[in-house]
Design an enzyme around this catalytic site. Structure first.
Site, PDB file in Angstrom:
ATOM      1  N   LYS A 157     -11.411   2.476 -15.914  1.00  0.00           N
ATOM      2  CA  LYS A 157     -11.455   1.086 -14.883  1.00  0.00           C
ATOM      3  C   LYS A 157     -12.328   0.647 -16.809  1.00  0.00           C
ATOM      4  O   LYS A 157     -12.160  -0.973 -16.925  1.00  0.00           O
ATOM      5  CB  LYS A 157     -13.410   1.442 -14.711  1.00  0.00           C
ATOM      6  CG  LYS A 157     -12.708   1.400 -12.878  1.00  0.00           C
ATOM      7  CD  LYS A 157     -12.000   0.526 -12.058  1.00  0.00           C
ATOM      8  CE  LYS A 157     -11.570   0.643 -11.262  1.00  0.00           C
ATOM      9  NZ  LYS A 157     -10.108  -0.557 -10.296  1.00  0.00           N
ATOM     10  N   THR A 164     -17.254   0.193   1.767  1.00  0.00           N
ATOM     11  CA  THR A 164     -15.387   0.829   1.617  1.00  0.00           C
ATOM     12  C   THR A 164     -14.902   2.475   2.498  1.00  0.00           C
ATOM     13  O   THR A 164     -16.195   3.223   2.527  1.00  0.00           O
ATOM     14  CB  THR A 164     -14.433   0.528   0.792  1.00  0.00           C
ATOM     15  OG1 THR A 164     -15.151   1.203  -0.723  1.00  0.00           O
ATOM     16  CG2 THR A 164     -14.578  -1.194   0.176  1.00  0.00           C
ATOM     17  N   ASP A 212       0.960  -1.021  -0.478  1.00  0.00           N
ATOM     18  CA  ASP A 212      -0.039   0.468  -0.082  1.00  0.00           C
ATOM     19  C   ASP A 212       0.645   1.246   0.110  1.00  0.00           C
ATOM     20  O   ASP A 212       2.281   1.258   0.131  1.00  0.00           O
ATOM     21  CB  ASP A 212      -0.847  -0.144   1.502  1.00  0.00           C
ATOM     22  CG  ASP A 212      -1.869   0.858   1.043  1.00  0.00           C
ATOM     23  OD1 ASP A 212      -2.582   1.988   1.567  1.00  0.00           O
ATOM     24  OD2 ASP A 212      -3.066   0.118   1.171  1.00  0.00           O
ATOM     25  N   ASN A 269      -5.357  -3.921  -7.095  1.00  0.00           N
ATOM     26  CA  ASN A 269      -6.596  -3.918  -6.235  1.00  0.00           C
ATOM     27  C   ASN A 269      -6.462  -1.812  -6.053  1.00  0.00           C
ATOM     28  O   ASN A 269      -7.558  -1.272  -5.641  1.00  0.00           O
ATOM     29  CB  ASN A 269      -6.783  -4.344  -5.686  1.00  0.00           C
ATOM     30  CG  ASN A 269      -7.999  -3.754  -3.837  1.00  0.00           C
ATOM     31  OD1 ASN A 269      -8.864  -3.585  -4.275  1.00  0.00           O
ATOM     32  ND2 ASN A 269      -7.293  -2.702  -3.020  1.00  0.00           N
ATOM     33  N   SER A 274     -18.269   0.046 -13.185  1.00  0.00           N
ATOM     34  CA  SER A 274     -17.593   1.452 -14.120  1.00  0.00           C
ATOM     35  C   SER A 274     -17.012   1.467 -15.228  1.00  0.00           C
ATOM     36  O   SER A 274     -16.431   2.126 -15.722  1.00  0.00           O
ATOM     37  CB  SER A 274     -17.430   2.246 -13.042  1.00  0.00           C
ATOM     38  OG  SER A 274     -18.087   2.666 -11.675  1.00  0.00           O
ATOM     39  N   TYR A 318     -13.171   7.941 -14.940  1.00  0.00           N
ATOM     40  CA  TYR A 318     -13.613   6.796 -13.871  1.00  0.00           C
ATOM     41  C   TYR A 318     -14.440   5.680 -14.906  1.00  0.00           C
ATOM     42  O   TYR A 318     -14.022   4.397 -14.667  1.00  0.00           O
ATOM     43  CB  TYR A 318     -14.571   6.173 -12.715  1.00  0.00           C
ATOM     44  CG  TYR A 318     -14.020   5.768 -11.733  1.00  0.00           C
ATOM     45  CD1 TYR A 318     -12.366   4.878 -10.725  1.00  0.00           C
ATOM     46  CD2 TYR A 318     -15.410   4.566 -11.226  1.00  0.00           C
ATOM     47  CE1 TYR A 318     -12.323   3.980 -10.284  1.00  0.00           C
ATOM     48  CE2 TYR A 318     -15.041   3.262 -10.759  1.00  0.00           C
ATOM     49  CZ  TYR A 318     -13.543   3.501  -9.845  1.00  0.00           C
ATOM     50  OH  TYR A 318     -13.840   2.591  -8.900  1.00  0.00           O
ATOM     51  N   ASP A 360       3.488   3.283  -4.283  1.00  0.00           N
ATOM     52  CA  ASP A 360       2.872   3.654  -5.030  1.00  0.00           C
ATOM     53  C   ASP A 360       3.249   3.133  -6.321  1.00  0.00           C
ATOM     54  O   ASP A 360       3.641   2.926  -7.220  1.00  0.00           O
ATOM     55  CB  ASP A 360       3.333   5.413  -4.570  1.00  0.00           C
ATOM     56  CG  ASP A 360       2.285   6.047  -5.550  1.00  0.00           C
ATOM     57  OD1 ASP A 360       1.601   5.511  -6.396  1.00  0.00           O
ATOM     58  OD2 ASP A 360       2.117   6.912  -5.546  1.00  0.00           O
TER      59      ASP A 360
HETATM   60  P1  ADP Z   1     -11.718   0.048  -2.651  1.00  0.00           P
HETATM   61  O1  ADP Z   1     -11.226  -1.308  -1.112  1.00  0.00           O
HETATM   62  O2  ADP Z   1     -12.682  -0.043  -2.610  1.00  0.00           O
HETATM   63  O3  ADP Z   1     -10.403  -0.516  -3.227  1.00  0.00           O
HETATM   64  P2  ADP Z   1     -11.138   1.708  -0.530  1.00  0.00           P
HETATM   65  O4  ADP Z   1     -10.338   3.130  -0.852  1.00  0.00           O
HETATM   66  O5  ADP Z   1     -10.932   0.659   0.342  1.00  0.00           O
HETATM   67  O6  ADP Z   1     -11.217   1.191  -1.731  1.00  0.00           O
HETATM   68  O7  ADP Z   1      -8.705   0.939  -0.593  1.00  0.00           O
HETATM   69  C1  ADP Z   1      -7.924   1.394  -1.757  1.00  0.00           C
HETATM   70  C2  ADP Z   1      -6.611   1.288  -1.671  1.00  0.00           C
HETATM   71  O8  ADP Z   1      -5.707   1.726  -2.231  1.00  0.00           O
HETATM   72  C3  ADP Z   1      -6.037   1.857  -0.112  1.00  0.00           C
HETATM   73  O9  ADP Z   1      -5.325   1.369   1.429  1.00  0.00           O
HETATM   74  C4  ADP Z   1      -5.743   2.790  -0.643  1.00  0.00           C
HETATM   75  O10 ADP Z   1      -4.478   3.610   0.357  1.00  0.00           O
HETATM   76  C5  ADP Z   1      -4.597   2.513  -1.575  1.00  0.00           C
HETATM   77  N1  ADP Z   1      -3.892   2.908  -2.458  1.00  0.00           N
HETATM   78  C6  ADP Z   1      -4.631   4.729  -3.392  1.00  0.00           C
HETATM   79  N2  ADP Z   1      -4.067   4.590  -3.699  1.00  0.00           N
HETATM   80  C7  ADP Z   1      -3.007   3.664  -4.226  1.00  0.00           C
HETATM   81  C8  ADP Z   1      -1.346   3.865  -4.609  1.00  0.00           C
HETATM   82  N3  ADP Z   1      -0.906   5.055  -5.705  1.00  0.00           N
HETATM   83  N4  ADP Z   1      -0.350   3.205  -4.384  1.00  0.00           N
HETATM   84  C9  ADP Z   1      -1.467   1.625  -3.566  1.00  0.00           C
HETATM   85  N5  ADP Z   1      -2.562   1.907  -2.922  1.00  0.00           N
HETATM   86  C10 ADP Z   1      -3.134   2.566  -3.054  1.00  0.00           C
END
Ligand code: ADP
Length: 253
Positions: free
Chosen positions: A155, A186, A36, A87, A140, A151, A60
């Site tokens: 997607k 979420t 993450d 994800n 989407s 989006y 990232d």
């Molecule tokens: P969903 O579960 O629907 O995908 P969430 O917002 O609950 O949505 O989770 C998305 C996850 O992706 C979060 O933990 C967020 O920190 C992570 N995230 C967002 N942007 C990035 C990125 N650029 N690189 C890695 N992780 C990311």
């Protein structure tokens, strides 16, 4: 091969679908790389599991060097990759004609470039394991929606990249599929679903009449990644309580 000998990489593992998916694989004995934006995002997800079973990495995924580092650290620790779950994602945009290029680039970067970077770097390893990819696309990504053209575009890119990679890499025994959820409970939707009127509007369109939980999506991801789905590839599976089965006409009129 036993689950304990399989290695799964999950991006965006710190919350929502990514966290539920990571736990699903951990509960079933897999080795899991939870990545993450920050390690502190994924620490709480992994804390009750054995340290031998997981690796926590900051990446990232919209940054290709960060993705290269994610892959090399994974190989350094576990020696191979069997499953990639793409994800990580972001959501949210202005009215289209008032939007900015920065908004476009942000969604493109996190939601689509990321899938390009991780797939490009990890497919060579999946050739060795005859592994698979599961992308978290979205409903989407299967059609157009009022308020979400960017989006829908990114997607939609994930949806068709899923098909194309399945066609390109099937000959190596690699399967590529996606799940296409509708609203999931979420962080991404939390703010939106605070409003009762919005919740009612959303539920009116979901025949199963509830908002999905992250675990509902994690179960579908786990299935697509498992041998139970051994001849399923190139599929964008709606996990949506039958939203996508509707003709689009208003309900009950
Ligand atoms: P969903 O579960 O629907 O995908 P969430 O917002 O609950 O949505 O989770 C998305 C996850 O992706 C979060 O933990 C967020 O920190 C992570 N995230 C967002 N942007 C990035 C990125 N650029 N690189 C890695 N992780 C990311």
């Amino acid at each position: 091969m036993e689950n304990k000998d399989k290695v799964v990489v999950v991006t965006g593992a710190g919350a929502g679908i990514g966290a539920a998916t990571s736990k699903k694989f951990l509960d079933n004995g897999f080795k899991v790389v939870l990545s993450d934006l920050k390690v502190s995002n994924v620490e709480p997800v992994a804390e009750s599991y054995d340290k031998d079973q997981y690796l926590l990495l900051a990446a990232d995924v919209s940054d290709e060097d960060a993705v290269k580092n994610l892959v090399s650290k994974t190989i350094e620790r576990f020696g191979k990759i069997d499953v990639l779950v793409n994800n990580a994602g972001v959501y949210g945009e202005s009215e289209f004609t008032e939007g900015t290029t920065d908004e476009w680039n942000k969604l493109l970067g996190v939601d689509l470039n990321s899938v390009y970077f991780t797939s490009r770097e990890i497919i060579p390893h999946l050739k060795d394991t005859k592994g698979c990819i599961v992308n978290v696309s979205s409903l989407s990504g299967l059609g157009g929606e009022d308020g979400h053209p960017i989006y829908n575009a990114v997607k939609g890119g994930v949806t068709n990249l899923t098909r194309s990679l399945a066609v390109n890499y099937g000959k190596f025994g690699i399967r590529v599929n996606a799940v296409c959820p509708t609203f999931v409970n979420t962080l991404l939707t939390k703010e939106m679903l605070k409003n009762e009127h919005t919740v009612k509007k959303v539920l009116d369109r979901i025949p199963l009449n509830r908002i999905a939980e992250p675990e509902d999506i994690a179960k579908a991801i786990y299935f697509l990644a498992s041998d139970e789905a051994s001849f399923i590839s190139g599929v964008n599976l709606p996990v949506d309580g039958a939203v996508n089965a509707s003709s689009g006409h208003p309900l009950n009129v």
